[in-house]
Write an enzyme that holds these catalytic residues in place. Structure first.
Site: not given
Lengths: 160, 560
Positions: B51, B113-114, B163, B474
């Site tokens: 993502e 969940f999630q 949802k 760097m």
């Protein structure tokens, strides 16, 4: 560092306070007072008090104005309007002379007795923050056992 | 009004915004939206492999095209993986509209969940964010999101869609416009313009300092016109690269910590700094007490928050850069300003030549300065350069001569390693006809190299040129310069064989082991008809110099 008061007009939706407070938290500014009310227009009015120097106060005004739900941030000069706090106080159980002395003190200071049925006195005080503080101090911390205090509310004297 | 569910309405709204591409990954809480995508004809979905890649791709798409980039993920980890990319877009004012699914409204707050509290997580890193609990609110919120992302100072907006909202049906219509309570000041006032003209007219040694705001306002033509009109040298921020063609006689290049010495000297010596669309980043200014010490400062910016934030200014114009520059140009026409080729400009031009950094190294392993020179020798002005972050980025900033705005895409504010490759992917999708080259380091490239699968699968033919020094360069440079060469945690040791890595994904892979091989190999990569990775081993001890130490003075760089 001076005391600052912002009067914020914003949408009355969840999360606005979080957007505002995180902008203060991030810059290590402690908010001394927060009051929220809904205006007749349906928009919310938030009164904030905090301490900051001139540069930071001006910067915070711009930072808050940039937030999407915020419509306007006015910097308040307390002299141009009326600032009040309301406090509800509770005393310990009092009897006899002591009870009446306290009632008299509260009423003389412009307070209102709300309830005394249980032996303790519940009273309502209002004024600017210092006035309320003075009344509580005059009664003494021995007598006053609990204080519930509102944030500052403000209304401008300007008409229109 | 047509009855439809929230998912269908979302695509109706995206179509109304003219969205053509979405970068995303599905998951449990966004399946109804992906189900609606199945029937979608006008929008192409590009399945990224992480993502973060989707967020950076949408950001690169926005920066290359000037139009909002869109990414789509599921709830929880899908949405949290967006956050780095969204903050990156926020810091650099890129209009990304990020959409994620969320668990059902009634489950929010139960640690379902999630489930992740995306409203809170996205709040400090977006210009604004929404959660849509009721489908009836969806059309107006999506419209508002695009308006907010693009209006004034652009920035990312996140929309969280539970949802139930995705599934809920209602009679819906996508509004053509929505009402905004906020009024943006876009136009400069005559007073603001007048004073700026006076200040320009009286300046003897003026410098224009231009940044990303000029890019977003499409004000590059006006900027060049003004510079020519008042014969004023131009320095840019990293994000301003390309607003004036860098081969223009008045272009002095980037200023700041890793800026061109001539740019830093010009700013230090100028008596008027005309700053437009910049935010005086600490990486650009160095020690603010010694920044432009002799100068009066004019600051033009659309966001009043930026004015006076870190630098005191003498005159401010809160306005769109293009409108402000147009106003100033119109006003100047009546002034005697044309053709002033002063000693100041001649001196700047002379210094520019004298202080031009060296690129003609022949050593093996290749010096990075030479590597970039060779890369650029193959490309014309239409090439879009993206960069990763660190030494590779600063070498690119130094040695890529950019001729057009939106042709140098780099993570400025956040400094996100792993940005360049997915951003290149987004830029290529937005501008398929332009060659897109990602100038990478070996460390940065590995942070999102999984997107090789995406570019191969979707035939997004970008070329990553990896300046491979087997270091997080760097940090190594700072340790060498400021920490007694105590190189801690910076050695990448046995880096993968990037040629094999590319080939494993089905991309073109090649290696240029000496300077003379770079141009031919890059030509081969560009002609391969595939996404490509060109591994360029470089001198691991080379540093980006000159360099102004953090908080140091622009006129006191470290030279060696």
């Amino acid at each position: 560092m001076k005391n600052r008061i912002f009067s914020i007009l914003c949408q009355n939706i969840p999360g606005v306070m979080m957007r505002i407070t995180r902008d203060f938290t991030r810059r290590q500014i402690n908010l001394d007072s927060i009051t929220v009310g809904v205006e007749p227009s349906g928009l919310a009015r938030i009164i904030l008090m905090f301490r900051a120097d001139d540069h930071m106060a001006e910067f915070m005004q711009k930072v808050l104005t940039r937030l999407e739900p915020i419509i306007k941030v006015d910097v308040i000069d307390p002299e141009e309007g009326v600032v009040r706090v309301v406090a509800l106080i509770k005393t310990k159980k009092l009897a006899g002379d002591e009870h009446w002395k306290v009632v008299e003190k509260i009423e003389r200071a412009g307070g209102k007795i709300v309830d005394s049925s249980g032996g303790a006195i519940l009273a309502e005080l209002s004024g600017d923050n210092e006035e309320v503080e003075n009344i509580i101090n005059a009664l003494g911390r021995e007598i006053v056992t609990e204080v519930a205090r509102s944030g500052r509310v403000y209304i401008s004297k300007k008409i229109g | 009004m047509v009855e439809m569910n929230g998912s269908k309405a979302l695509f109706e709204a995206l179509n109304a915004e003219g969205v053509k591409h979405i970068f995303g990954i599905p998951g449990g809480s966004v399946i109804p939206i992906y189900d609606a995508l199945f029937d979608e004809k006008k929008i192409v979905h590009i399945l990224t492999r992480h993502e973060q890649g989707a967020a950076h791709a949408a950001d690169g798409y926005a920066r290359a095209s000037g139009k909002p980039g869109v990414c789509l993920t599921t709830s929880g980890p899908g949405a949290t993986n967006l956050t780095t990319g969204i903050l990156n877009a926020y810091m650099d004012n890129s209009p990304v509209v990020a959409i994620s699914g969320q668990v059902t409204s009634s489950a929010i707050g139960t640690d379902a969940f999630q489930e992740a509290d995306m409203l809170s997580l996205m709040l400090p890193i977006t210009k604004h964010n929404f959660i849509i609990h009721k489908v009836k609110d969806l059309p107006a919120i999506v419209k508002t999101a695009f308006d907010v992302a693009t209006a004034g100072r652009p920035g990312p907006v996140h929309i969280d869609i539970p949802k139930n909202t995705q599934n809920e049906k209602a009679d819906l219509k996508i509004p053509a416009t929505v009402k905004h309570e906020k009024v943006l000041k876009m136009q400069p006032t005559p007073g603001e313009i007048g004073r700026a003209i006076e200040m320009l007219a009286h300046a003897r040694q003026p410098v224009i300092y231009a940044g990303g705001g000029v890019v977003w306002s499409n004000a590059s033509p006006e900027l060049v016109a003004l510079a020519e009109m008042v014969q004023t040298p131009v320095v840019t921020s990293l994000l301003g690269k390309g607003v004036i063609p860098e081969d223009h006689p008045l272009a002095l290049g980037m200023l700041g910590m890793h800026g061109r010495m001539v740019a830093n000297l010009a700013v230090t010596e100028c008596d008027l700094l005309f700053a437009v669309g910049v935010r005086f980043s600490d990486r650009a200014t160095g020690d603010i007490r010694h920044f432009a010490p002799k100068a009066k400062i004019i600051h033009i910016d659309i966001d009043p928050v930026e004015i006076g934030k870190t630098i005191r200014v003498d005159h401010q114009i809160v306005a769109d850069a293009k409108l402000a520059l147009k106003g100033i140009i119109a006003g100047l026409k009546s002034h005697v300003q044309r053709g002033r080729t002063s000693e100041w400009v001649k001196r700047a031009e002379k210094l520019r030549k004298e202080l031009a950094p060296r690129t003609d190294y022949d050593e093996v392993p290749t010096k990075p300065q030479r590597a970039i020179k060779e890369i650029m020798s193959v490309l014309s002005g239409d090439a879009i350069i993206t960069t990763e972050v660190g030494q590779c980025q600063m070498w690119a900033a130094h040695f890529c001569e950019i001729k057009n705005p939106r042709h140098f895409i780099s993570s400025g504010g956040l400094g996100t390693m792993g940005f360049g490759f997915p951003a290149a992917m987004g830029a290529k999708v937005a501008c398929p006809k332009n060659p897109v080259i990602n100038i990478a380091g070996d460390g940065s490239f590995l942070m999102n190299s999984q997107e090789l699968a995406t570019v191969v699968e979707n035939e997004i033919n970008v070329v990553s040129c990896i300046l491979n020094n087997r270091y997080l360069g760097m940090v190594k440079q700072w340790q060498d310069l400021f920490y007694q060469k105590r190189r801690s945690g910076v050695g990448l040791g046995k880096v993968p064989d990037f040629v094999k890595l590319a080939e494993a994904y089905g991309a073109w892979g090649g290696r240029a082991s000496k300077p003379s091989e770079i141009a031919p190999k890059l030509k081969e990569a560009l002609a391969s008809g595939k996404p490509a990775v060109l591994d360029i081993p470089i001198d691991p001890d080379e540093n980006v110099l000159p360099m102004v130490p953090a908080g140091g003075r622009l006129d006191e760089p470290i030279l060696t």
